[in-house]
Design an enzyme around this catalytic site. Structure first.
Site, PDB file in Angstrom:
ATOM      1  N   ASP A 167       1.502 -12.503  71.358  1.00  0.00           N
ATOM      2  CA  ASP A 167       2.379 -13.070  70.077  1.00  0.00           C
ATOM      3  C   ASP A 167       1.321 -12.322  69.166  1.00  0.00           C
ATOM      4  OD1 ASP A 167       3.860 -14.142  67.968  1.00  0.00           O
ATOM      5  OD2 ASP A 167       3.690 -16.227  68.796  1.00  0.00           O
TER       6      ASP A 167
HETATM    7  C1  BGC Z   1       5.890 -15.948  66.012  1.00  0.00           C
HETATM    8  C2  BGC Z   1       6.692 -15.126  66.942  1.00  0.00           C
HETATM    9  C3  BGC Z   1       7.418 -14.022  66.246  1.00  0.00           C
HETATM   10  C4  BGC Z   1       6.295 -12.969  65.647  1.00  0.00           C
HETATM   11  C5  BGC Z   1       6.823 -11.999  64.882  1.00  0.00           C
HETATM   12  C6  BGC Z   1       4.688 -15.072  65.180  1.00  0.00           C
HETATM   13  O1  BGC Z   1       4.321 -15.566  64.412  1.00  0.00           O
HETATM   14  O2  BGC Z   1       5.037 -16.934  66.756  1.00  0.00           O
HETATM   15  O3  BGC Z   1       7.729 -16.102  67.482  1.00  0.00           O
HETATM   16  O4  BGC Z   1       8.207 -13.391  67.145  1.00  0.00           O
HETATM   17  O5  BGC Z   1       5.496 -13.908  64.758  1.00  0.00           O
HETATM   18  O6  BGC Z   1       7.409 -12.198  63.948  1.00  0.00           O
END
Ligand code: BGC
Length: 763
Positions: free
Chosen positions: A707
């Site tokens: 993530d």
């Molecule tokens: C989130 C993800 C997301 C990623 C990219 C993160 O903060 O937890 O779900 O896909 O950001 O934006």
């Protein structure tokens, strides 16, 4: 070969018929509206008040008719050309309904003024009901609609402490409800929410005739609600979560806000209906059970037959529309495993099927089946067989019906004379700090806390001889050389670069990966979901916002979810993006989790089936689907540093189960690790989870990505099986580690091989 044209040249080439643009197109917006109707759950409908008769006059109360929440906030937010709120939706039905405009316009000016003063959409306080308007509304009609809305978003959880109510009603909302029920004889409640909220205030209130969960229905949610209220469509959704009397009734509530450092999952496998339907005294704490939802018509189930072939259980059931309106019914199958040495929930969902639209008198036969093995439990204590999936001897009863509570026991029982080991697995990710866990009788089992030696997974990669000439990645696609030989020609620096996220190109705003022009590796870009393609406002591209995952799950319609996945993927593709960070399938453990709207359900089987359907739809378009956040990201507070303390059994049966179903059934090309720790180890650094369970036990062969901007160490991630660090990594540190001998070139080659296999799969 026309491979990677979109990734390389970013053409402005539309994908629709006759070269029309498909992103945010009418067809997709129609699908979004259809999906919103399909997920709508009718909770109450006394005297068949709904659908409203033609010509009904209504007065609509509540700021949420204007401040309509189409979906939640954060990376899951979708930028659209417009959002149709409920008042606007109702106004489009002017031939069927007359709305008392003066009242709605009062709310409109309140909301506009609040927006102007900088308040966050969706989070506005309810507006007080002016007495004069109440009186004139009463003169206009005897029928009122109350809209209650809730918003939440990524990064924070709701508190429900009187300052930040999600589950409970605020004082102003209570006051509004009191005034409306005192002045109108027919009252309908609409809940514009992304997760469970209090439903006890209307369930037995004779002053409220009807209640409808319209969820956060995407950009056409207001019109979809109007479709359902007028009978142009009908509700056919079923709850994907249990509605309990109070927030405190959910077992997760006790420790949810206890600490920012950890969350202890002491309710163990008794999450959602597994808790309420099993633990003594908890049934009474349910307002509406899991799977529940009324219809505008009536259905009967008949001709049920069940049989097995020692491998699968097969069911056949006939559904008849016995009422006088069109509708769809969902048949749900639950099992009850024998209480042996392992404690068991009294019901577990193992199958479901939704009918097509049935007109009055229509009949449809549904055939369902599920594997007997699916009824096994994971034995983490070795009371039957350590680290095995076990079917304990005894009777397995099957229940069929239209919600967990009323599902009736069938005449069929599957009996096992002896315990049967279904699969021998490993003891991975065991807790060190879980002191107790709940059992079916409501008592807690005491557990021993001890330090655990984690397993390591040595890298066994064999580097082939480096080719003499330089090859391009396209040569691998054309079978001129193996991927391993291709990787052998890359320098250590290039390998470090490839396990690191890459800068945005085109309209991407969540970065990408790949991008090594020397050897023809295209830069492939990611984009957020899950309720539609998210592209930043600045890029001036409006996309389609579909209903949130909670709403989609409530449709119980896998064909619909596949269609939504496909439509979303086409928008991703048209914008020259390749990887859609969708679906999200963490379990609804607490109604307060800020991201529940992005997730499907409290039940892992339903979550897994819904995720699989979406992945199938997405990947049918050669767009990479990315189930996330693997796993136990069931809370947002301090999510990058919070430790989810959970038993191996609950992990296997609840929190990993949906991912397992999705990985095995739909074969996603990527998976995103969660920010949090599980039992003391960050997920992206957790070799037992990534190598042990995901790859070795489940056979996942796609790419594992982190993530965004997590707190984990890049080198540890590579070694633990997290292949790419997003959105950027620490390539220089990796390079130094190679020189120091603490990271092996082989370990990088393995990670890069997974990434390049995924890029090769793209068209
Ligand atoms: C989130 C993800 C997301 C990623 C990219 C993160 O903060 O937890 O779900 O896909 O950001 O934006």
């Amino acid at each position: 070969m026309n491979k990677w044209i979109r990734q390389k040249f970013m053409p402005c080439s539309p994908l629709g018929e006759n070269h029309s643009k498909i992103t945010g197109c009418e067809k997709h917006i129609r699908l979004s509206r259809k999906a919103a109707c399909e997920g709508t759950v009718l909770l109450k409908n006394n005297d068949a008040l709904l659908p409203f008769e033609k010509g009904t006059k209504i007065a609509v109360f509540g700021k949420s008719q204007i401040d309509y929440v189409k979906g939640g906030g954060g990376s899951g937010e979708v930028n659209t050309a417009y959002i149709r709120n409920i008042y606007q939706g109702l106004k489009l039905k002017r031939e069927q309904l007359q709305v008392f405009d003066e009242l709605s316009l009062y709310y409109q000016s309140y909301v506009e003024q609040q927006y102007r003063s900088g308040e966050t959409p969706g989070l506005l306080q309810e507006a007080a009901v002016p007495e004069a308007l109440l009186a004139s509304a009463k003169n206009f009609t005897d029928t009122a609609v109350i809209v209650i809305g809730r918003f939440s978003g990524e990064g924070t959880d709701r508190k429900n402490d009187g300052t930040d109510d999600y589950f409970n009603l605020s004082e102003t909302e209570k006051d509004m409800i009191e005034k409306v029920t005192a002045n109108f004889t027919k009252v309908v409640v609409l809940l514009n929410v992304g997760a469970m909220i209090d439903t006890s205030w209307f369930a037995d209130n004779p002053g409220i005739s009807a209640a409808v969960m319209i969820w956060q229905g995407g950009m056409e949610g207001g019109l979809a609600a109007a479709d359902v209220l007028t009978g142009d469509s009908y509700p056919s959704g079923k709850l994907a979560d249990t509605c309990a009397v109070s927030l405190d009734d959910y077992p997760s509530s006790e420790g949810f806000h206890e600490s920012e450092e950890y969350v202890t999952y002491t309710e163990d496998i008794f999450v959602g209906y597994r808790y309420f339907e099993t633990v003594p005294g908890k049934k009474e704490r349910v307002v509406y059970p899991f799977g529940y939802g009324l219809s505008y018509t009536e259905f009967s189930l008949s001709d049920l037959s069940v049989c097995d072939d020692k491998k699968n259980i097969y069911l056949s059931v006939t559904v008849t529309n016995t009422g006088n309106r069109a509708g769809k019914e969902v048949v749900q199958v639950y099992f009850n495993a024998p209480a042996g040495k392992l404690t068991k929930p009294s019901r577990q969902l193992c199958g479901f099927a939704k009918t097509r639209e049935l007109l009055p008198g229509d009949v449809q036969n549904l055939q369902l089946s599920f594997a007997i093995e699916d009824m096994a439990s994971f034995d983490d204590m070795g009371v039957v067989a350590k680290s095995c999936k076990v079917l304990e001897k005894g009777d397995y009863n099957i229940f069929v019906g239209t919600d967990v509570r009323s599902a009736a026991e069938t005449a069929y029982t599957y009996t096992l004379e002896e315990n049967q080991i279904v699969e021998e697995l490993h003891s991975y990710v065991a807790p060190e700090k879980l002191e107790k866990r709940l059992q079916a009788d409501g008592t807690y089992q005491t557990l021993e806390c001890k330090e655990i030696q984690r397993e390591t997974f040595p890298c066994v990669y064999q580097i082939p001889v480096k080719p003499e000439e330089t090859f391009q990645l396209i040569d691998v696609a054309q079978n001129k050389l193996s991927l391993d030989t291709f990787i052998a020609q890359l320098t250590d620096e290039e390998l470090c670069h490839l396990v690191t996220g890459q800068d945005n190109i085109g309209v991407a705003n969540t970065c990408g990966m790949g991008n090594l022009p020397r050897v023809g590796i295209p830069g492939v870009m990611t984009a957020d979901g899950p309720a539609g393609l998210r592209i930043k406002r600045e890029c001036m591209i409006d996309t389609t916002a579909f209903p949130v995952a909670t709403s989609l799950a409530a449709s119980w319609n896998t064909d619909l979810l596949e269609e939504v996945g496909k439509a979303g993927a086409l928008e991703v593709k048209e914008n020259n993006l390749s990887i859609w960070l969708t679906p999200a399938l963490n379990i609804h453990r607490s109604p307060l989790c800020g991201r529940n709207f992005e997730y499907f359900s409290e039940d892992p089987f339903l979550s897994g089936k819904m995720a699989s359907a979406i992945v199938r739809g997405i990947q049918s378009q050669n767009i990479v689907a990315v189930p996330k956040h693997f796993a136990c990201n069931n809370k947002e507070t301090n999510r990058k540093n919070s430790d989810s303390v959970v038993s191996e059994r609950a992990l296997r049966e609840i929190y990993l189960k949906g991912f397992e179903i999705c990985v095995k059934e739909a074969k996603p090309k990527m998976i995103m690790t969660a920010y949090n720790l599980v039992n003391g180890v960050r997920v992206s650094e957790n070799a037992e989870l990534l190598w042990g369970i995901l790859r070795n036990e489940w056979g996942f062969d796609g790419t594992v990505i982190s993530d965004w901007s997590n707190f984990a160490n890049h080198k540890t991630e590579v070694q633990a099986g997290n292949n790419v660090k997003m959105p950027t990594g620490e390539p220089e540190e990796l390079f130094t580690a190679i020189a120091a001998g603490t990271l092996k070139r082989e370990e990088l080659c393995v990670a890069v091989k997974y990434l390049l296999s995924t890029i090769l799969w793209l068209d």
